[in-house]
Scaffold this motif. Structure first.
Motif: not given
Ligand SMILES: [Zn+2]
Ligand SMILES: [Zn+2]
Length: 581
Positions: A26, A28, A35-36, A60, A63
């Motif tokens: 991701c 972020q 976030c994952e 993700c 997000c």
């Molecule tokens: Zn994320």
């Protein structure tokens, strides 16, 4: 069929043709605490991206969810100066005073005295699309209050339509006499509720369906005259129960005779604050001692998610009804089909990464507050549009870019250039940044699910609305201890005083209409502000989150809306069926 955007399609095909299922980082991951990290792009995702003609996401699912939720305010109402020229009034507004957007009062916004086409501008394909869109957003008026037609005496209601005598209601249809609630459909005489349908006379409801005269009811359906019920269905005259089906006269899940039930029920006066608190506590202790169904999925096939009904092939979804082929959708009712990443919409098809979008819309991407619209991308607050790109506030429009009119031929040529350049810059395929929301981060739903401190909000260049301190010096104050125990003893005169919320410490008032409701149905007053009560209801939904957990009975890994680590005992569906029902 010959492509109308050949350059874009050729570029996109290069991306999509080589796309195979894989794990992706991701963008972020170092920015957001929620976030994952990495996320899966799966085979069915790729089919969907090909169908909707979009590149794969760079964020993700979590997000993306947070980014969209920053655009929905289902809880905060402010007084804000009206920006209509010549107007000086302070108006009711969901747009916080801190927000820089030009904001119009309800009557002016939904009138013909202004024309969104007056803000038309040229699009420069080689400049950042989002920077240009932001310039447009800074000048086109936004509504202080979003509300559909036919809502008499409901000035403090938002998003909904056909709302009569509604107060502090956020979202819904065909309601009458509702106070303090969100996502309310076809209900009458209800106070304090979230996500309810077909309720007649109710207080404190979450996720209920087809109920009459029930008070303190959660995730239950088809019940009549029950108090304190949790995941009960088709029950009548039950008190303090969980996981019951087709029962009468049960008392904390114990079967009583009709006479015994009536005798016990008669002894309890929930109009007494002390009694209400006592049974509230007893009820929640009881619910926590019982197993819960890890996810509630009814009359559905091939579904992973929670609170899903009559749906097919839906995954990672919550609160979906009549849905088909959905993924990452949250709150999609009334027939959402073939869509990904949609929040708070319904009755729409082929929607991708949109918020508050529906009402017969089709093939819409990356948009907010859009209805009756087709074949469009990047719209905010538009209705009945087709073939529009990057527009704000339009009604009944086609072939427009940045609110400027084109011929059909010019439109496709221009859109092809813009989308191609955006794709090359990795702009196309992204929903609006959170900073484009007309709502402050902390007045949006994102704050409920993904809370951030003021400093974190500002560090991400988002807006934060400080609480406007209410001047209490002229107000008479009632502390929780000053409240009479019996609801009958709370006089109409006390409605003019400010009560201090027991947990929030914030002042709130009881309206006379609300008081009338509590007295009629013998319910002791709520002890905190409407906002605090809303927060508690959202917390009961585990904030829409489904996580991996283990069945408390058989131990197998399950998707669960309940955390074992929080003391819940989630059961997988088969253990729940066998052991509980
Ligand atoms: Zn994320
Ligand atoms: Zn199990």
């Amino acid at each position: 069929m010959l492509s109308k955007t050949p350059q874009f399609d050729a570029l996109l095909d290069v991306i999509l043709e080589k796309l195979v299922p894989h794990m992706k980082e991701c963008r972020q991951r170092d920015i957001s605490q929620y976030c994952e990290g990495s996320f899966a792009i799966e085979a069915d995702d790729i089919d969907f991206y090909k169908m909707l003609r979009v590149p794969p996401p760079t964020l993700c699912p979590t997000c993306r969810h947070q980014r969209r939720l920053a655009f929905s305010n289902y809880s905060h109402i402010y007084k804000r100066k009206c920006d209509v020229s010549g107007h000086r009034e302070m108006m009711i507004s969901a747009v916080a005073p801190v927000m820089p957007w030009i904001t119009y009062d309800y009557d002016t916004y939904y009138s013909d005295v202004w024309d969104p086409r007056d803000y038309a501008r040229d699009a420069l394909p080689n400049d950042s699309f989002f920077s240009q869109f932001l310039e447009l957003e800074k000048v086109v008026p936004q509504p202080g209050v979003r509300r559909g037609a036919d809502s008499p005496n409901s000035d403090y209601s938002f998003y909904g339509k056909h709302m009569k005598d509604c107060y502090y209601v956020f979202g819904g249809r065909r309601n009458e006499d509702i106070m303090y609630g969100s996502s309310i459909y076809d209900c009458t005489h209800v106070v304090d509720a979230y996500y309810i349908r077909h309720i007649d006379v109710g207080y404190e409801h979450v996720g209920t369906h087809q109920m009459s005269k029930c008070f303190h009811a959660y995730f239950s359906s088809n019940c009549v005259e029950c108090d304190f019920v949790y995941d009960c269905r088709n029950c009548q005259n039950c008190f303090g129960c969980a996981n019951l089906r087709n029962k009468n006269y049960c008392w904390f899940n114990e079967q009583l005779s009709k006479e015994e039930y009536q005798k016990r029920r008669k002894e309890i006066d929930l109009g007494s604050q002390a009694t209400k608190l006592e049974y509230q506590k007893k009820f929640w202790n009881f619910v926590r001692s019982q197993p819960v169904c890890a996810t509630r999925v009814l009359q559905s096939v091939d579904v992973t998610g929670n609170d899903v009904r009559s749906s097919k092939n839906c995954h990672h979804v919550t609160q979906v009804e009549d849905g088909q082929n959905l993924k990452y959708c949250h709150f999609a009712i009334a027939g959402m089909v073939n869509s990904y990443d949609m929040g708070f919409g319904g009755k729409a098809e082929n929607i991708y990464d949109c918020q508050n979008t529906g009402t017969s819309s089709m093939n819409v991407r990356f948009s907010f507050a859009v209805k009756e619209t087709t074949e469009s991308d990047y719209l905010i607050s538009c209705s009945n549009c087709t073939h529009c790109f990057g527009c704000i506030g339009l009604k009944n429009a086609s072939y427009m870019i940045f609110n400027k009119q084109y011929t059909e031929e010019e439109y496709f040529k221009k859109v092809d250039e813009i989308k191609s350049a955006m794709l090359a810059r990795e702009e196309y395929g992204e929903f609006f940044p959170m900073s484009f929301s007309c709502y402050a981060y902390n007045s949006s739903l994102a704050q409920f699910l993904f809370p951030m401190e003021k400093s974190e909000v500002l560090a991400q260049t988002l807006y934060f609305q400080d609480e406007t301190d209410v001047d209490l010096s002229n107000l008479q104050i009632l502390n929780p201890n000053d409240l009479p125990d019996a609801i009958e003893d709370f006089t109409e005169e006390m409605c003019s005083k400010a009560i201090i919320g027991e947990d929030s410490g914030k002042p709130y008032r009881i309206t006379t209409r609300e008081l009338e409701f509590y007295k009629r149905y013998k319910i002791a007053l709520p002890l905190d502000t409407p906002l605090e009560r809303t927060k508690r209801r959202f917390a009961l939904l585990n904030n829409f989150r489904i996580e991996k957990d283990h069945c408390a009975s058989c131990g197998k890994e399950i998707d669960s809306a309940y955390r074992s680590s929080d003391g819940w005992r989630p059961y997988c569906e088969s253990c729940y069926q066998i052991e509980i029902l």
